[in-house]
Design a protein around this motif. Structure first.
Motif, PDB file in Angstrom:
ATOM      1  N   THR A  20      -0.779   4.261   6.808  1.00  0.00           N
ATOM      2  CA  THR A  20      -1.127   5.294   5.832  1.00  0.00           C
ATOM      3  C   THR A  20      -1.329   6.654   6.504  1.00  0.00           C
ATOM      4  O   THR A  20      -0.943   7.678   5.956  1.00  0.00           O
TER       5      THR A  20
ATOM      6  N   TYR B 254      -6.054   8.249   4.564  1.00  0.00           N
ATOM      7  CA  TYR B 254      -5.530   9.387   3.794  1.00  0.00           C
ATOM      8  C   TYR B 254      -6.529  10.545   3.803  1.00  0.00           C
ATOM      9  O   TYR B 254      -6.139  11.707   3.946  1.00  0.00           O
TER      10      TYR B 254
ATOM     11  N   ASP C 143       2.034   7.899   7.151  1.00  0.00           N
ATOM     12  CA  ASP C 143       2.672   8.277   5.883  1.00  0.00           C
ATOM     13  C   ASP C 143       2.153   9.630   5.398  1.00  0.00           C
ATOM     14  O   ASP C 143       2.933  10.501   5.020  1.00  0.00           O
TER      15      ASP C 143
ATOM     16  N   MET D 215       0.790  -1.229   0.000  1.00  0.00           N
ATOM     17  CA  MET D 215       0.000   0.000   0.000  1.00  0.00           C
ATOM     18  C   MET D 215       0.831   1.293   0.000  1.00  0.00           C
ATOM     19  O   MET D 215       0.738   2.109  -0.924  1.00  0.00           O
ATOM     20  N   VAL D 216       1.642   1.491   1.032  1.00  0.00           N
ATOM     21  CA  VAL D 216       2.372   2.767   1.122  1.00  0.00           C
ATOM     22  C   VAL D 216       3.361   2.939  -0.037  1.00  0.00           C
ATOM     23  O   VAL D 216       3.397   4.010  -0.661  1.00  0.00           O
TER      24      VAL D 216
ATOM     25  N   ALA E 168      -7.134   2.243   4.101  1.00  0.00           N
ATOM     26  CA  ALA E 168      -6.076   3.154   3.649  1.00  0.00           C
ATOM     27  C   ALA E 168      -6.673   4.463   3.136  1.00  0.00           C
ATOM     28  O   ALA E 168      -6.213   5.555   3.488  1.00  0.00           O
TER      29      ALA E 168
ATOM     30  N   VAL F   1       1.417   4.052  -3.109  1.00  0.00           N
ATOM     31  CA  VAL F   1       0.997   5.457  -3.022  1.00  0.00           C
ATOM     32  C   VAL F   1       2.181   6.369  -3.368  1.00  0.00           C
ATOM     33  O   VAL F   1       2.042   7.321  -4.141  1.00  0.00           O
TER      34      VAL F   1
END
Ligand SMILES: [Zn+2]
Lengths: 345, 216
Positions: free
Chosen positions: B86, A101, B89, A58-59, A97, A62
């Protein structure tokens, strides 16, 4: 002039971890990680393996999307995510996720329908969708025929598979023929050397009393297996190319015939193809031929955009923002069987 | 330093906000324990908003994220881990993972939580709080380590010993994260403690769809 909103899209409904960035109808980034290789030896996608891979990827995915687009996370105006349909455990990684965000960036979040996103992605290549359009979506997970009066708000299901998805039939036939998983590409390659009329495999649900827009591929798959086994039992060689070509012809024939019929019956002159099976060369060729004959404009995204990716989710998100659709509630979750009528939730 | 703590390793999701100081001091400012069952993904971000609201703070005040890495049922566990990864991040914060069992109870104890399939996740701790053994997964009847037990009391019968009810706490997560918070660059990657392999077996051979004898 003010820039159109920048939308970050997440897709994790099956084995692809997709993160896309779209501004208006412009594709800025389409980062993808896949766990397909890990599923190969199981002959199908293993949900837990896919979910673990989504978390790991995932990260980094991104970061790759942001770098490819040359933007910062803080530049993002809205976040979109596939909320369903798909594998629950896999969907939840993307949903969590995307929610994080959206919370971290203080931006609106749109939970969207995966199937509608397959339609929306074509706008990145061919501009605004003609509405209404008919959409034929075929992959390892879905086989659907849709009527799309308004992609942001109103999508109707005309028909769907009553058993296997078209892509599943490709996988199973590939196994029977000793070809690798996933079965689509190797069958497509093998079929090029074969005669599509060599074997008359059945066309499911094409009788006068059958549902005109539903599909069935289970009988076809079984017919192919039975035909191959009969040769093997008789000690005869299996003509792999002819079986592949004849099977592929049966699938493409049914799909395109029903799609063109749907256009005619609903007075629609635009057809959009989507999903991994839309990368099949025979399906594309036959769709072109039949649409040309029927005066229908055919739109097919490039194979890269037909398969699952984050750009398609961002594309639908962008469409929803432009249409002024309300964002999702804070308790958005995943729905493995989200109906197509729910474009966003 | 303001730390956001998250855990989704058990059916009760946890979001907490605490001040952590380098001398090991932990002051919990707000905590929400939500009996969310299988709805962790739905309810975790709302719980984060709630604890920020309860404490009168906002996300830009947070300096680090601590998350329980399990062990726990995989689907729910991943929600917390991916959220922490996330969120950190997006805000450019360090993310620190700890064993969720370390954050249940205090002192000398054996922690047991529900691993489903009639098994428990377990770990045993010294009086100092240091983990002596585990984490592991086993049938409670086959667990050989000593009590006292804390965690999920539904396993008392099968353990043949009382289990003092206890859940993951914000203070517990921060205590377990102490060393990593003191040196965030040393923090290990956020990899869940699955303890079990995915259920999947490769197919052996293509199963014939026809029987050996010809059909009538
Ligand atoms: Zn798809």
């Amino acid at each position: 002039m003010v820039d159109e909103p920048l939308v970050l899209g997440f897709e994790t409904s099956c084995d692809e971890t997709g993160v896309g960035l779209v501004r208006g109808h412009t594709l800025l980034a389409d980062a993808l990680a896949t766990s397909m290789a890990e599923h190969e030896r199981f002959g199908g996608v293993v949900p837990e393996i896919a979910s673990r891979a989504h978390l790991e990827a995932m990260v980094p995915t991104v970061h790759r999307a942001l770098a490819d687009a040359g933007v910062r996370a803080a530049d993002v105006d809205a976040v979109a995510v596939t909320s369903g349909p798909g594998l629950t455990g896999a969907l939840l990684v993307g949903v969590a996720a995307a929610k994080a965000y959206a919370l971290a960036l203080d931006r609106p979040l749109y939970g969207v329908n995966h199937l509608a996103a397959h339609v929306a992605v074509d706008e990145l290549q061919h501009g605004p969708l003609a509405e209404p359009s008919i959409a034929l979506l075929v992959s390892g997970g879905h086989s659907s025929l849709l009527l799309v009066p308004d992609l942001a708000r109103d999508v109707e299901s005309l028909g769907r598979t009553i058993d296997d998805a078209a892509g599943e039939a490709f996988d199973k036939v590939a196994r029977v023929l000793g070809l690798p998983f996933p079965g689509g590409p190797p069958i497509d390659r093998a079929a090029r050397e074969g005669d599509p009329a060599a074997i008359g495999f059945p066309r499911g649900l094409t009788g006068p009393r059958d549902a005109p827009f539903d599909f069935s591929f289970s009988g076809l798959k079984t017919a192919v297996a039975r035909w191959v086994e009969a040769r093997q039992r008789a000690g005869e060689p299996v003509p792999v190319a002819n079986v592949a070509a004849s099977f592929q012809e049966a699938v493409a024939d049914v799909l395109t015939a029903k799609a063109v019929r749907a256009c005619r019956e609903h007075g629609v002159d635009h057809l959009v193809l989507g999903g991994g099976v839309a990368a099949n060369s025979r399906l594309r060729a036959l769709a072109e031929e039949r649409c040309a004959g029927a005066g229908i404009v055919l739109r097919v995204p490039s194979p890269r955009l037909c398969t699952d990716n984050g750009a398609m989710v961002a594309a639908l998100g962008s469409r929803l923002v432009a249409a002024g659709v309300a964002p999702s509630a804070p308790d958005l979750g995943a729905d493995s069987s989200l109906p197509i009528e729910v474009v966003s939730r | 330093m303001l730390v956001l703590a998250l855990d989704t390793a058990t059916p009760t999701l946890l979001a907490g906000l605490a001040r952590w100081s380098a001398d090991g001091g932990v002051e919990v400012l707000a905590e929400r324990a939500v009996p969310s069952g299988t709805r962790h993904a739905e309810l975790l971000t709302p719980a984060i908003r709630d604890v920020l609201g309860d404490a009168g703070l906002s996300l830009p005040d947070v300096r680090a994220v601590v998350v329980g890495l399990g062990p726990g049922p995989f689907t729910g566990l991943r929600v917390g881990v991916v959220t922490a990864a996330t969120l950190a991040d997006a805000r450019g914060l360090p993310a620190v993972g700890v064993c969720s069992l370390d954050a249940i109870g205090t002192g000398a104890r054996t922690v047991v939580t529900d691993a489903r399939r009639k098994e428990v996740y377990w770990a045993r701790y010294a009086e100092s709080g240091a983990r002596l053994d585990g984490p592991g997964v086993t049938r409670p009847e086959e667990l050989t380590v000593a009590g006292p037990f804390v965690g999920d009391p539904r396993f008392a019968d099968r353990l043949g010993a009382p289990v003092t009810p206890a859940d993951v706490t914000t203070a517990g997560l921060l205590r377990a994260a102490g060393a990593q918070l003191a040196g965030p660059t040393t923090a290990a990657p956020l990899v869940p403690l699955y303890l079990r392999r995915p259920d999947a077996t490769p197919p052996t051979a293509v199963k014939p769809v026809t029987r050996a004898e010809p059909r009538p």
